[in-house]
Scaffold this motif. Structure first.
Motif, short mmCIF file in Angstrom:
data_model
loop_
_atom_site.label_atom_id
_atom_site.label_comp_id
_atom_site.label_asym_id
_atom_site.label_seq_id
_atom_site.Cartn_x
_atom_site.Cartn_y
_atom_site.Cartn_z
N LEU A 1 0.83 -1.20 0.00
CA LEU A 1 0.00 0.00 0.00
C LEU A 1 0.87 1.26 0.00
CD1 LEU A 1 -3.00 0.58 0.16
CD2 LEU A 1 -2.85 0.42 2.65
N PRO B 1 2.08 2.23 -3.87
CA PRO B 1 1.31 3.23 -4.63
C PRO B 1 1.30 4.60 -3.95
CG PRO B 1 -0.17 1.57 -3.68
CD PRO B 1 1.23 1.08 -3.50
N ILE C 1 -2.39 1.62 -12.33
CA ILE C 1 -1.93 0.69 -11.30
C ILE C 1 -2.91 -0.41 -10.92
CG2 ILE C 1 -0.35 2.34 -10.30
CD1 ILE C 1 -2.42 2.95 -8.16
N GLU C 2 -2.33 -1.56 -10.56
CA GLU C 2 -3.12 -2.69 -10.07
C GLU C 2 -3.53 -2.49 -8.62
OE1 GLU C 2 -1.24 -6.55 -10.60
OE2 GLU C 2 -2.13 -7.32 -8.75
N GLY C 3 -2.63 -1.97 -7.81
CA GLY C 3 -2.90 -1.89 -6.37
C GLY C 3 -2.74 -3.24 -5.70
N PRO C 4 -2.89 -3.27 -4.38
CA PRO C 4 -2.57 -4.49 -3.62
C PRO C 4 -3.75 -5.40 -3.32
CG PRO C 4 -2.77 -2.63 -2.12
CD PRO C 4 -3.08 -2.10 -3.50
N LEU C 5 -4.91 -5.19 -3.95
CA LEU C 5 -6.11 -5.87 -3.46
C LEU C 5 -6.75 -6.84 -4.46
CD1 LEU C 5 -7.55 -2.71 -1.66
CD2 LEU C 5 -6.23 -4.58 -0.66
N TYR D 1 -12.74 -4.19 0.26
CA TYR D 1 -12.64 -5.26 -0.74
C TYR D 1 -12.83 -6.62 -0.10
CZ TYR D 1 -10.65 -2.03 -4.20
OH TYR D 1 -10.45 -1.01 -5.09
N TYR E 1 -11.66 4.26 -1.51
CA TYR E 1 -10.88 3.53 -0.51
C TYR E 1 -10.10 4.53 0.34
CZ TYR E 1 -6.92 0.73 1.18
OH TYR E 1 -5.96 0.14 1.95
N ARG F 1 -8.51 7.32 -1.97
CA ARG F 1 -8.64 7.11 -3.40
C ARG F 1 -10.07 7.45 -3.81
NH1 ARG F 1 -6.97 2.71 -6.93
NH2 ARG F 1 -6.36 4.60 -8.04
N HIS G 1 -13.47 3.70 -7.66
CA HIS G 1 -12.90 3.16 -8.89
C HIS G 1 -13.24 1.69 -9.06
CE1 HIS G 1 -10.03 2.36 -5.64
NE2 HIS G 1 -9.70 1.29 -6.33
N HIS H 1 -11.49 -1.80 -10.85
CA HIS H 1 -10.27 -2.34 -11.45
C HIS H 1 -10.56 -3.36 -12.55
CE1 HIS H 1 -7.41 -1.19 -8.14
NE2 HIS H 1 -8.51 -1.23 -7.40
N GLN I 1 -8.10 0.76 -14.57
CA GLN I 1 -9.22 1.06 -13.67
C GLN I 1 -10.05 2.12 -14.36
OE1 GLN I 1 -7.86 2.67 -9.88
NE2 GLN I 1 -6.05 1.36 -9.89
N PHE J 1 -4.53 9.38 -3.69
CA PHE J 1 -3.26 9.25 -2.96
C PHE J 1 -2.31 8.28 -3.68
CE2 PHE J 1 -1.96 5.45 -0.50
CZ PHE J 1 -2.95 4.56 -0.86
N ALA J 2 -2.87 7.44 -4.58
CA ALA J 2 -2.07 6.43 -5.27
C ALA J 2 -1.72 6.82 -6.71
CB ALA J 2 -2.83 5.10 -5.26
C1 MBD Z 1 -6.85 0.40 -3.58
O1 MBD Z 1 -8.13 0.02 -3.73
C2 MBD Z 1 -6.12 0.57 -4.68
O2 MBD Z 1 -6.72 0.35 -5.83
C3 MBD Z 1 -4.80 0.98 -4.59
C4 MBD Z 1 -4.02 1.21 -5.82
C5 MBD Z 1 -4.22 1.19 -3.38
C6 MBD Z 1 -4.97 1.01 -2.27
C7 MBD Z 1 -6.27 0.61 -2.36
#
Ligand code: MBD
Ligand code: FE
Length: 308
Positions: free
Chosen positions: A73, A76, A105-109, A163, A197, A218, A221, A223, A237, A250-251
């Motif tokens: 986290l 990003p 970005i994919e992100g961590p979720l 999530y 998020y 965030r 969004h 993904h 996304q 923020f990401a």
């Molecule tokens: C999220 O849902 C996300 O998409 C990213 C990139 C970072 C934190 C939460």
């Protein structure tokens, strides 16, 4: 202490020995990268006169962030994940592969292995009474030809910005599906409108963002991974227009091409057709995939991912 106490050659020599460059064994690529990063770190410490206390507080911070499972986290949050996208965009542009739907970005979720449906799916299990959203579109190639049997792997948060899998209150794979496009390359799904998020309250990422004078939000969004044989894998996304954090992510994931209009549908005939009681949101979005080309950095990313 004052800054710039150490000769450049002393720093270079220590970084080189610390990364094993004077040893025959080990991983050459790792040694090269570590040598560079250590040299840059030692130089920064000397230039900025970073104190012992600051160094040890950073070490403790990283340890705590790792124990909190927040390193994915922070990546990003500090712009690292977006920076990798910028590099891939530029590599593609230079290889003549500009065009296609913008990545982000994919992100961590992400969780692999979501249920697979043909053509259409319902992502929500009905337990979250958010605004109903229908999203639909087509997967095409750069010449406008529909891509049949592409896989649209979609995941998003619930109305609280949480999530499934990471949120014990949601059923497995809630708001996560893989949808195979039909013969015309079409996909569609019904779900609920996600909320934005926010980084876990009191966690390491939030702590860092606050220390930067930033926030950990965030915009809402959805993904996607979009893939098909012969095409470059797309990670992207869409953002929900009107969100207060739309251009304050923020990401750093927001991109202008990834903010489709959200229509509101209230025609009673359409509501009846779709079997919904209330007006719903409707989003049209098409994905354009670029062809697979030899010699250009692959877009399939290997990273540690949680599996269900
Ligand atoms: C999220 O849902 C996300 O998409 C990213 C990139 C970072 C934190 C939460
Ligand atoms: Fe997300």
């Amino acid at each position: 202490m004052s800054s710039k106490l150490i000769e450049k050659s002393v720093i270079a020599d220590l970084a080189s020995r610390a990364s094993g460059l004077d040893q025959p064994g080990g991983d050459q690529r790792l040694k090269t990268v570590a040598n560079r990063l250590l040299g840059d770190l030692f130089t920064a410490i000397d230039d900025l006169d970073i104190s012992m206390n600051e160094v040890w507080s950073a070490v403790a911070y990283l340890g705590q962030a790792a124990r909190n499972n927040e390193l994915g986290l922070i990546a990003p949050g500090i712009g690292l994940e977006h920076f990798l996208d910028l590099r891939l965009d530029e590599a593609e542009r230079r290889a003549g592969l500009a065009g296609g739907t913008a990545r982000t970005i994919e992100g961590p979720l992400y969780i692999a292995g979501a249920p697979l449906s043909k053509g259409t799916a319902r992502l929500d299990d009905g337990s979250d009474k958010g605004e109903v959203v229908f999203m639909q579109g087509q997967v095409r190639d750069q010449n406008g030809k529909p891509v049949a049997d592409a896989i649209v792997d979609v995941w998003h948060a619930n109305t609280r910005g949480n999530y499934s899998h990471f949120d014990p209150q949601q059923a497995a794979y809630n708001l996560r599906r893989r949808i195979q496009t039909d013969a015309e390359g079409r996909y569609s799904f019904r779900s609920i409108m996600p909320s934005g998020y926010a980084t876990p309250p009191g966690g390491s990422t939030e702590q860092l963002m606050f220390a930067f004078g930033r926030h950990g939000h965030r915009p809402a969004h959805i993904h996607f991974f979009v893939s098909a044989p012969g095409y470059r894998h797309l990670t992207t996304q869409i953002n929900i227009e009107g969100d207060e954090y739309l251009f304050e992510d923020f990401a750093f994931g927001t991109r202008n091409d990834l903010i489709p209009p959200v229509a509101r549908v209230s025609d009673p005939k359409v509501l009846a057709e779709r079997q919904v009681q209330e007006p719903f949101a409707s989003i049209d979005f098409d994905f354009v995939l670029m062809p697979q080309v030899e010699g250009v950095t692959d877009t399939v990313v290997e990273r540690e991912r949680v599996s269900a």
